[in-house]
Design a protein around this motif. Structure first.
Motif, PDB file in Angstrom:
ATOM      1  N   MET A   1       7.062   1.664  -2.216  1.00  0.00           N
ATOM      2  CA  MET A   1       6.940   1.915  -0.785  1.00  0.00           C
ATOM      3  C   MET A   1       5.535   1.510  -0.325  1.00  0.00           C
ATOM      4  O   MET A   1       4.541   1.999  -0.851  1.00  0.00           O
ATOM      5  N   ALA A   2       5.472   0.652   0.620  1.00  0.00           N
ATOM      6  CA  ALA A   2       4.198   0.119   1.110  1.00  0.00           C
ATOM      7  C   ALA A   2       3.566   1.043   2.144  1.00  0.00           C
ATOM      8  O   ALA A   2       4.242   1.844   2.778  1.00  0.00           O
ATOM      9  N   HIS A   3       2.273   0.901   2.318  1.00  0.00           N
ATOM     10  CA  HIS A   3       1.550   1.600   3.368  1.00  0.00           C
ATOM     11  C   HIS A   3       1.686   0.783   4.654  1.00  0.00           C
ATOM     12  O   HIS A   3       2.063  -0.397   4.620  1.00  0.00           O
ATOM     13  N   GLN A   4       1.383   1.398   5.773  1.00  0.00           N
ATOM     14  CA  GLN A   4       1.425   0.703   7.057  1.00  0.00           C
ATOM     15  C   GLN A   4       0.215   1.075   7.885  1.00  0.00           C
ATOM     16  O   GLN A   4      -0.351   2.151   7.718  1.00  0.00           O
ATOM     17  N   ILE A   5      -0.161   0.179   8.775  1.00  0.00           N
ATOM     18  CA  ILE A   5      -1.301   0.401   9.657  1.00  0.00           C
ATOM     19  C   ILE A   5      -0.789   0.609  11.075  1.00  0.00           C
ATOM     20  O   ILE A   5      -0.034  -0.213  11.602  1.00  0.00           O
ATOM     21  N   SER A   6      -1.196   1.716  11.682  1.00  0.00           N
ATOM     22  CA  SER A   6      -0.725   2.051  13.026  1.00  0.00           C
ATOM     23  C   SER A   6      -1.575   1.380  14.105  1.00  0.00           C
ATOM     24  O   SER A   6      -2.588   0.735  13.819  1.00  0.00           O
ATOM     25  N   ASP A   7      -1.175   1.599  15.346  1.00  0.00           N
ATOM     26  CA  ASP A   7      -1.904   1.050  16.488  1.00  0.00           C
ATOM     27  C   ASP A   7      -3.270   1.718  16.671  1.00  0.00           C
ATOM     28  O   ASP A   7      -4.056   1.285  17.507  1.00  0.00           O
ATOM     29  N   CYS A  19      -8.463  -3.741  -0.628  1.00  0.00           N
ATOM     30  CA  CYS A  19      -7.143  -4.021  -1.199  1.00  0.00           C
ATOM     31  C   CYS A  19      -7.270  -4.885  -2.462  1.00  0.00           C
ATOM     32  O   CYS A  19      -7.736  -6.018  -2.397  1.00  0.00           O
ATOM     33  N   PRO A  20      -6.825  -4.356  -3.618  1.00  0.00           N
ATOM     34  CA  PRO A  20      -6.966  -5.098  -4.883  1.00  0.00           C
ATOM     35  C   PRO A  20      -6.024  -6.298  -5.009  1.00  0.00           C
ATOM     36  O   PRO A  20      -6.231  -7.157  -5.869  1.00  0.00           O
ATOM     37  N   VAL A  21      -4.989  -6.359  -4.156  1.00  0.00           N
ATOM     38  CA  VAL A  21      -4.028  -7.468  -4.242  1.00  0.00           C
ATOM     39  C   VAL A  21      -4.047  -8.346  -2.989  1.00  0.00           C
ATOM     40  O   VAL A  21      -3.153  -9.161  -2.776  1.00  0.00           O
ATOM     41  N   ASN A  22      -5.046  -8.161  -2.140  1.00  0.00           N
ATOM     42  CA  ASN A  22      -5.198  -8.960  -0.912  1.00  0.00           C
ATOM     43  C   ASN A  22      -3.955  -8.959  -0.026  1.00  0.00           C
ATOM     44  O   ASN A  22      -3.548  -9.998   0.481  1.00  0.00           O
ATOM     45  N   ALA A  23      -3.367  -7.772   0.157  1.00  0.00           N
ATOM     46  CA  ALA A  23      -2.152  -7.649   0.962  1.00  0.00           C
ATOM     47  C   ALA A  23      -2.443  -7.352   2.430  1.00  0.00           C
ATOM     48  O   ALA A  23      -1.524  -7.232   3.232  1.00  0.00           O
ATOM     49  N   GLU A  32      -2.857  -5.835   9.367  1.00  0.00           N
ATOM     50  CA  GLU A  32      -1.487  -5.596   8.930  1.00  0.00           C
ATOM     51  C   GLU A  32      -1.411  -5.650   7.413  1.00  0.00           C
ATOM     52  O   GLU A  32      -2.199  -6.343   6.766  1.00  0.00           O
ATOM     53  N   ILE A  33      -0.454  -4.917   6.850  1.00  0.00           N
ATOM     54  CA  ILE A  33      -0.236  -4.902   5.408  1.00  0.00           C
ATOM     55  C   ILE A  33       1.061  -5.635   5.107  1.00  0.00           C
ATOM     56  O   ILE A  33       2.105  -5.328   5.690  1.00  0.00           O
ATOM     57  N   ASN A  34       0.991  -6.595   4.203  1.00  0.00           N
ATOM     58  CA  ASN A  34       2.181  -7.313   3.760  1.00  0.00           C
ATOM     59  C   ASN A  34       2.918  -6.404   2.775  1.00  0.00           C
ATOM     60  O   ASN A  34       2.458  -6.180   1.658  1.00  0.00           O
ATOM     61  N   ALA A  35       4.053  -5.865   3.191  1.00  0.00           N
ATOM     62  CA  ALA A  35       4.810  -4.910   2.383  1.00  0.00           C
ATOM     63  C   ALA A  35       5.290  -5.505   1.062  1.00  0.00           C
ATOM     64  O   ALA A  35       5.469  -4.782   0.082  1.00  0.00           O
ATOM     65  N   GLY A  51      -8.229   6.851  10.072  1.00  0.00           N
ATOM     66  CA  GLY A  51      -6.971   7.373   9.571  1.00  0.00           C
ATOM     67  C   GLY A  51      -5.746   6.648  10.076  1.00  0.00           C
ATOM     68  O   GLY A  51      -4.688   7.256  10.287  1.00  0.00           O
ATOM     69  N   ALA A  52      -5.873   5.350  10.277  1.00  0.00           N
ATOM     70  CA  ALA A  52      -4.767   4.566  10.840  1.00  0.00           C
ATOM     71  C   ALA A  52      -3.766   4.074   9.787  1.00  0.00           C
ATOM     72  O   ALA A  52      -2.781   3.456  10.135  1.00  0.00           O
ATOM     73  N   ILE A  53      -4.028   4.349   8.520  1.00  0.00           N
ATOM     74  CA  ILE A  53      -3.152   3.859   7.452  1.00  0.00           C
ATOM     75  C   ILE A  53      -2.427   5.026   6.795  1.00  0.00           C
ATOM     76  O   ILE A  53      -3.033   6.026   6.410  1.00  0.00           O
ATOM     77  N   SER A  54      -1.097   4.891   6.697  1.00  0.00           N
ATOM     78  CA  SER A  54      -0.297   5.945   6.093  1.00  0.00           C
ATOM     79  C   SER A  54       0.840   5.325   5.279  1.00  0.00           C
ATOM     80  O   SER A  54       1.114   4.146   5.387  1.00  0.00           O
ATOM     81  N   GLU A  55       1.493   6.193   4.487  1.00  0.00           N
ATOM     82  CA  GLU A  55       2.650   5.724   3.737  1.00  0.00           C
ATOM     83  C   GLU A  55       3.796   5.502   4.680  1.00  0.00           C
ATOM     84  O   GLU A  55       3.973   6.255   5.643  1.00  0.00           O
ATOM     85  N   LYS A  56       4.574   4.490   4.419  1.00  0.00           N
ATOM     86  CA  LYS A  56       5.703   4.141   5.282  1.00  0.00           C
ATOM     87  C   LYS A  56       6.819   5.136   5.122  1.00  0.00           C
ATOM     88  O   LYS A  56       7.031   5.719   4.120  1.00  0.00           O
TER      89      LYS A  56
END
Length: 56
Positions: A1-7, A19-23, A32-35, A51-56
């Protein structure tokens, strides 16, 4: 399950360098995060100052 960035994202870029995988990349309105690439490590969420990043 990827994280997401809100508005709430202020486009500071602090998450991108963590980001260790450059996503994470700059999108049209905010970062934006590439899921498909996200490994769900949470490093970006811990780095976000607003706090704009959370689990999807």
């Amino acid at each position: 399950m990827a994280h997401q960035i809100s508005d709430e994202c202020i486009s500071c870029g602090s998450c991108e360098s963590e980001c260790p995988v450059n996503a994470i990349s700059q999108g049209a309105d905010h970062y934006e995060i590439n899921a498909n690439e996200c490994i769900d490590c949470g490093a970006c969420a811990a780095q976000c100052p607003v706090g704009a990043i959370s689990e999807k």
